[in-house]
Enzyme design. Structure first.
Site, short mmCIF file in Angstrom:
data_model
loop_
_atom_site.label_atom_id
_atom_site.label_comp_id
_atom_site.label_asym_id
_atom_site.label_seq_id
_atom_site.Cartn_x
_atom_site.Cartn_y
_atom_site.Cartn_z
N GLY A 146 0.82 -1.20 0.00
CA GLY A 146 0.00 0.00 0.00
C GLY A 146 0.86 1.26 0.00
CB SER A 147 -0.08 4.83 -0.07
OG SER A 147 -0.94 4.84 1.06
CE LYS A 178 -0.76 5.30 12.04
NZ LYS A 178 -0.84 6.75 11.75
CB ALA A 198 1.84 7.54 1.80
CE LYS A 203 -4.63 7.86 12.71
NZ LYS A 203 -4.54 8.07 11.25
CB THR A 212 -6.34 11.75 10.98
OG1 THR A 212 -5.04 11.18 11.13
CG2 THR A 212 -7.22 10.77 10.25
NE ARG A 251 -6.49 5.07 3.37
CZ ARG A 251 -5.20 4.98 3.68
NH1 ARG A 251 -4.30 5.63 2.95
NH2 ARG A 251 -4.78 4.26 4.71
CG ASN A 252 -10.04 6.76 8.42
OD1 ASN A 252 -10.74 5.76 8.47
ND2 ASN A 252 -8.71 6.69 8.42
#
Length: 500
Positions: A177-178, A275, A308, A359, A416, A423-424
């Site tokens: 993944g990234s 995570k 990333a 988070k 985040t 993304r979240n």
């Protein structure tokens, strides 16, 4: 442009043909009866009556031809300049002086037939400069010098420590993944002869990476170092690795680790980037890994505010290496520490992991606030409440408060929750805008760990009897039990309580 501690001075000539002697210059001024304007702060003051003569000459080095005031102040050694606005305005004198004694300045000029009234510069920058004293500058300088002495002391004390990166020949990254790719790229850039291997499940993706030196699926804009390669052969990838980096999504980790447990050397340190909490068990990755491998493995968790793409760009970043084995955490620090990545060490694995997991759920809530266009006040209140809920639950599990307030806690939460690259947060924003979770997840090519983690967080909170209004509301929204707008209304109508 006045030097520090200088004054913008109004000079009123009280008699005709007054002679001023400054910096060895002798010039004669004849005043007029007009209103004059301060060149520095634009305040207007009336001039005294005088003869109608409008003769005036600029005071400079020996007088001479007229020059602009700004040019004069930057080019002349004299500390006096004359502003001649136009033929209908009177002579205005400005004195740029380094003296801090205003009364002494007045007395000195009074002997020369000049009366001075003062007007400080009104600009914010000028006010800032005027407030800085020599002691302030000295204190700041000494404080920085102290930091540099500490730096030299630490470098001297650590000069005989192992250079972990120099002694490392092979690193394997499980997952393509990234984040895993970016962390592998940092190592590959820092040591050109290091063998960095990406262990993937998809043969075609591995071939593409090897042929193009790009991770086309996750980081298509960035070229990978030549010493990064990809493979699907777990045995070849894991053989003789000095470090193994686990970057498989949390919900797939147990199955993947079980499939390679016999290939991984029990003595090889495992660095975990994943995570989240495992659905069903609500376990952290530091609990899942030994269960899946059926043994204790040297383990270090890496977590912090790390996008990333910014790692790929070589931008300054900070991360925490947490391990119950302090020596291992320091080895990971030596492995990754560079001019673009600061690595802090910690032994609080629970605090670092719980911050990284929870988070993501809070970021979904922050995105919902953004999607509903509830404003910045609501965003700040929500994130503050979410931070408190993370502290309540993590504290029950033994996390340290300083960890939750540090880089892997507050730092990761801010990144985040407030940045669109998350993304979240994107999932929450789209939910708040009216899209369904099915539509959102179907259009994403990367995992938003907070979606699966939300339900596990609620289960863990119930087990430890902790009430989490915001994080529980996110789980309800994701499960389709409540509309985002209704969830906000319900939280806002909870009983008013004291500040915690």
């Amino acid at each position: 442009f006045f030097p520090r501690n200088s004054l913008c001075l109004w000079n009123y000539i009280i008699q005709e043909n007054t002679t001023l002697i400054m910096s060895g210059s002798v010039s004669t001024f004849t005043r007029t009866t007009q209103t004059t304007t301060c060149f520095c702060c634009a305040s207007s003051f009336p001039s005294s009556s005088s003869s109608s003569s409008k003769q005036s000459r600029q005071i400079g080095r020996g007088g001479g031809k007229r020059r602009s005031v700004s040019r004069f102040l930057t080019s002349s050694s004299s500390s006096v300049a004359k502003v001649d606005n136009d033929d209908r305005r009177g002579a205005v004198l400005f004195v740029a002086t380094r003296t801090t004694g205003t009364e002494n300045t007045r007395k000195r000029y009074r002997k020369r037939g000049v009366y001075i009234s003062t007007c400080r510069a009104s600009g914010a920058y000028e006010q800032f400069l005027s407030g800085i004293t020599e002691k302030d500058r000295k204190d700041v300088s000494e404080s920085w010098e102290k930091i540099m002495r500490w730096k030299s002391f630490v470098e001297s004390a650590n000069k005989n420590d192992e250079d972990v990166l120099a002694n490392t020949k092979k690193v394997t990254i499980m997952g393509g993944g990234s984040f895993g790719t970016a962390m592998g790229t940092l190592l590959a850039r820092n040591k050109s002869d290091l063998d960095v291997v990406l262990l993937l499940r998809n043969e075609q993706e591995a071939e593409t990476i090897n042929a193009t030196n790009r991770n086309a699926k996750y980081l298509p804009k960035y070229e990978l170092p030549k010493n990064i390669r990809a493979t699907t052969d777990a045995k070849e990838a894991l053989k003789d690795s000095d470090f193994i980096i686990h970057a498989v999504p949390t919900q797939h980790s147990r199955k993947f680790l079980s499939s390679v447990k016999d290939i991984i050397d029990p003595k090889t340190p495992l660095l975990c980037l994943s995570k989240g909490l495992e659905v069903g068990s609500s376990l952290m990755m530091s609990e899942v890994i030994p269960e899946a491998l059926e043994r204790d493995q040297p383990l270090c968790v890496l977590s912090g505010p790390t996008f990333a793409v910014e790692l790929m760009q070589g931008l300054p970043t900070g991360i925490v290496a947490a391990s119950e084995n302090e020596a291992l955490a320091r080895r990971v620090q030596s492995l990754y520490g560079s001019s673009c990545l600061r690595v802090n060490t910690s032994t609080d694995v629970v605090g670092v992991e719980m911050s990284g997991a929870l988070k993501n759920v809070l970021a979904i809530a922050a995105g919902i606030v953004e999607g509903l266009e509830l404003g910045n006040n609501a965003m700040a209140a929500l994130v503050a409440q979410g931070c408190a809920e993370i502290r309540w639950l993590a504290g029950k599990l033994g996390a340290k408060s300083e960890t939750l307030a540090g880089l892997s806690g507050t730092g990761d939460i801010m990144l985040t929750c407030f940045v669109n690259l998350s993304r979240n947060r994107t999932v929450g924003s789209r939910l708040g805008s009216g899209e369904t979770l099915e539509e959102i997840l179907g259009s994403m090519n990367q995992v938003a760990e907070g979606v699966a983690t939300a339900g596990a967080v609620v289960q863990l909170a119930r087990k430890h009897r902790v009430s989490l209004p915001v994080l529980t509301a996110v789980a309800r929204i994701l499960e389709g039990d409540v509309d985002p707008k209704d969830a906000v209304d319900q939280i806002m109508n909870l009983p008013q309580v004291p500040e915690v």
